[in-house]
Scaffold this motif. Structure first.
Motif, PDB file in Angstrom:
ATOM      1  N   PHE A  46      -4.354   3.080 -12.803  1.00 34.49           N
ATOM      2  CA  PHE A  46      -3.311   4.075 -12.584  1.00 34.49           C
ATOM      3  C   PHE A  46      -2.190   3.825 -13.571  1.00 34.49           C
ATOM      4  O   PHE A  46      -2.060   2.721 -14.096  1.00 34.49           O
ATOM      5  CB  PHE A  46      -2.729   3.962 -11.162  1.00 34.49           C
ATOM      6  CG  PHE A  46      -3.761   3.954 -10.081  1.00 34.49           C
ATOM      7  CD1 PHE A  46      -4.288   5.137  -9.611  1.00 34.49           C
ATOM      8  CD2 PHE A  46      -4.201   2.768  -9.540  1.00 34.49           C
ATOM      9  CE1 PHE A  46      -5.242   5.139  -8.610  1.00 34.49           C
ATOM     10  CE2 PHE A  46      -5.163   2.749  -8.541  1.00 34.49           C
ATOM     11  CZ  PHE A  46      -5.681   3.938  -8.079  1.00 34.49           C
ATOM     12  N   HIS A  47      -1.342   4.824 -13.794  1.00 33.62           N
ATOM     13  CA  HIS A  47      -0.114   4.579 -14.546  1.00 33.62           C
ATOM     14  C   HIS A  47       0.722   3.583 -13.743  1.00 33.62           C
ATOM     15  O   HIS A  47       0.821   3.702 -12.515  1.00 33.62           O
ATOM     16  CB  HIS A  47       0.692   5.862 -14.733  1.00 33.62           C
ATOM     17  CG  HIS A  47       0.048   6.837 -15.658  1.00 33.62           C
ATOM     18  ND1 HIS A  47      -0.271   8.115 -15.270  1.00 33.62           N
ATOM     19  CD2 HIS A  47      -0.324   6.733 -16.958  1.00 33.62           C
ATOM     20  CE1 HIS A  47      -0.816   8.751 -16.292  1.00 33.62           C
ATOM     21  NE2 HIS A  47      -0.864   7.929 -17.323  1.00 33.62           N
ATOM     22  N   ALA A  48       1.315   2.624 -14.414  1.00 33.53           N
ATOM     23  CA  ALA A  48       2.103   1.599 -13.725  1.00 33.53           C
ATOM     24  C   ALA A  48       3.254   2.217 -12.936  1.00 33.53           C
ATOM     25  O   ALA A  48       3.529   1.815 -11.801  1.00 33.53           O
ATOM     26  CB  ALA A  48       2.624   0.575 -14.730  1.00 33.53           C
ATOM     27  N   THR A  53       5.642   3.451  -7.716  1.00 32.86           N
ATOM     28  CA  THR A  53       6.286   4.418  -6.825  1.00 32.86           C
ATOM     29  C   THR A  53       5.506   4.537  -5.521  1.00 32.86           C
ATOM     30  O   THR A  53       6.073   4.500  -4.430  1.00 32.86           O
ATOM     31  CB  THR A  53       6.392   5.801  -7.507  1.00 32.86           C
ATOM     32  OG1 THR A  53       7.153   5.664  -8.703  1.00 32.86           O
ATOM     33  CG2 THR A  53       7.027   6.828  -6.588  1.00 32.86           C
ATOM     34  N   TRP A  54       4.188   4.647  -5.628  1.00 31.92           N
ATOM     35  CA  TRP A  54       3.341   4.727  -4.442  1.00 31.92           C
ATOM     36  C   TRP A  54       3.436   3.445  -3.621  1.00 31.92           C
ATOM     37  O   TRP A  54       3.543   3.503  -2.400  1.00 31.92           O
ATOM     38  CB  TRP A  54       1.881   4.979  -4.842  1.00 31.92           C
ATOM     39  CG  TRP A  54       0.940   4.787  -3.686  1.00 31.92           C
ATOM     40  CD1 TRP A  54       0.679   5.681  -2.701  1.00 31.92           C
ATOM     41  CD2 TRP A  54       0.177   3.623  -3.395  1.00 31.92           C
ATOM     42  NE1 TRP A  54      -0.218   5.150  -1.806  1.00 31.92           N
ATOM     43  CE2 TRP A  54      -0.537   3.879  -2.219  1.00 31.92           C
ATOM     44  CE3 TRP A  54       0.020   2.385  -4.015  1.00 31.92           C
ATOM     45  CZ2 TRP A  54      -1.396   2.946  -1.647  1.00 31.92           C
ATOM     46  CZ3 TRP A  54      -0.823   1.457  -3.444  1.00 31.92           C
ATOM     47  CH2 TRP A  54      -1.529   1.735  -2.275  1.00 31.92           C
ATOM     48  N   TYR A  55       3.422   2.295  -4.291  1.00 28.40           N
ATOM     49  CA  TYR A  55       3.458   1.011  -3.585  1.00 28.40           C
ATOM     50  C   TYR A  55       4.757   0.887  -2.784  1.00 28.40           C
ATOM     51  O   TYR A  55       4.735   0.452  -1.625  1.00 28.40           O
ATOM     52  CB  TYR A  55       3.324  -0.144  -4.581  1.00 28.40           C
ATOM     53  CG  TYR A  55       2.959  -1.449  -3.943  1.00 28.40           C
ATOM     54  CD1 TYR A  55       1.630  -1.823  -3.815  1.00 28.40           C
ATOM     55  CD2 TYR A  55       3.938  -2.312  -3.460  1.00 28.40           C
ATOM     56  CE1 TYR A  55       1.283  -3.020  -3.225  1.00 28.40           C
ATOM     57  CE2 TYR A  55       3.596  -3.513  -2.866  1.00 28.40           C
ATOM     58  CZ  TYR A  55       2.268  -3.865  -2.753  1.00 28.40           C
ATOM     59  OH  TYR A  55       1.928  -5.051  -2.159  1.00 28.40           O
ATOM     60  N   ALA A  56       5.878   1.274  -3.373  1.00 24.90           N
ATOM     61  CA  ALA A  56       7.166   1.218  -2.670  1.00 24.90           C
ATOM     62  C   ALA A  56       7.167   2.166  -1.475  1.00 24.90           C
ATOM     63  O   ALA A  56       7.653   1.819  -0.391  1.00 24.90           O
ATOM     64  CB  ALA A  56       8.306   1.558  -3.625  1.00 24.90           C
ATOM     65  N   TRP A  57       6.624   3.367  -1.656  1.00 24.77           N
ATOM     66  CA  TRP A  57       6.527   4.320  -0.547  1.00 24.77           C
ATOM     67  C   TRP A  57       5.668   3.746   0.567  1.00 24.77           C
ATOM     68  O   TRP A  57       6.030   3.801   1.745  1.00 24.77           O
ATOM     69  CB  TRP A  57       5.942   5.646  -1.032  1.00 24.77           C
ATOM     70  CG  TRP A  57       5.556   6.551   0.093  1.00 24.77           C
ATOM     71  CD1 TRP A  57       6.386   7.358   0.808  1.00 24.77           C
ATOM     72  CD2 TRP A  57       4.249   6.711   0.654  1.00 24.77           C
ATOM     73  NE1 TRP A  57       5.668   8.026   1.782  1.00 24.77           N
ATOM     74  CE2 TRP A  57       4.355   7.638   1.706  1.00 24.77           C
ATOM     75  CE3 TRP A  57       3.003   6.166   0.370  1.00 24.77           C
ATOM     76  CZ2 TRP A  57       3.262   8.019   2.468  1.00 24.77           C
ATOM     77  CZ3 TRP A  57       1.917   6.554   1.139  1.00 24.77           C
ATOM     78  CH2 TRP A  57       2.050   7.474   2.166  1.00 24.77           C
ATOM     79  N   ARG A  58       4.522   3.167   0.197  1.00 27.80           N
ATOM     80  CA  ARG A  58       3.612   2.612   1.202  1.00 27.80           C
ATOM     81  C   ARG A  58       4.255   1.426   1.921  1.00 27.80           C
ATOM     82  O   ARG A  58       4.029   1.234   3.123  1.00 27.80           O
ATOM     83  CB  ARG A  58       2.290   2.204   0.545  1.00 27.80           C
ATOM     84  CG  ARG A  58       1.257   1.714   1.505  1.00 27.80           C
ATOM     85  CD  ARG A  58       0.809   2.789   2.480  1.00 27.80           C
ATOM     86  NE  ARG A  58      -0.070   2.196   3.463  1.00 27.80           N
ATOM     87  CZ  ARG A  58       0.086   2.310   4.781  1.00 27.80           C
ATOM     88  NH1 ARG A  58       1.047   3.054   5.278  1.00 27.80           N
ATOM     89  NH2 ARG A  58      -0.736   1.718   5.601  1.00 27.80           N
TER      90      ARG A  58
END
Length: 99
Positions: A46-48, A53-58
């Motif tokens: 994935f793009h870093a 962004t997804w990791y922080a949301w999760r």
């Protein structure tokens, strides 16, 4: 068997280049090698920036899930089910993602 698995993993790591599109933004990954990352368990790339962004949301979602688990008695089936699901999973194949 261990040798076969180790060799297969090494080959996959060497061959897995971020080609195609990012599962988050659907933009081309070619030419963005510096800004790409892979999930260790499944090698999806994935793009870093998209991944972080997804990791922080999760991470926020997990905190909410764990807070919800506290509404149930400790050790109850409901609480244990919620706690077991409070992990980061690869958005493509659902493999567990570690930091």
């Amino acid at each position: 068997m261990t040798l076969i698995c180790t060799t297969a993993r090494e080959v996959m790591e060497q061959c897995n280049a971020p080609y195609g599109t990012c599962a988050f933004c659907c933009e081309d990954m070619r030419g963005a090698r510096e800004g790409c990352g892979r999930v260790d368990m499944c090698w999806h790339a994935f793009h870093a920036k998209c991944f972080s962004t997804w990791y922080a949301w999760r991470e926020c979602e997990i905190e909410e899930e764990l807070a919800r688990a506290k509404e149930y008695p400790r050790g109850s089936e409901e609480a244990m089910k919620i706690e077991a699901q409070a992990v980061h999973l690869c958005p493509v194949c659902r493999a567990v993602v570690s930091k």
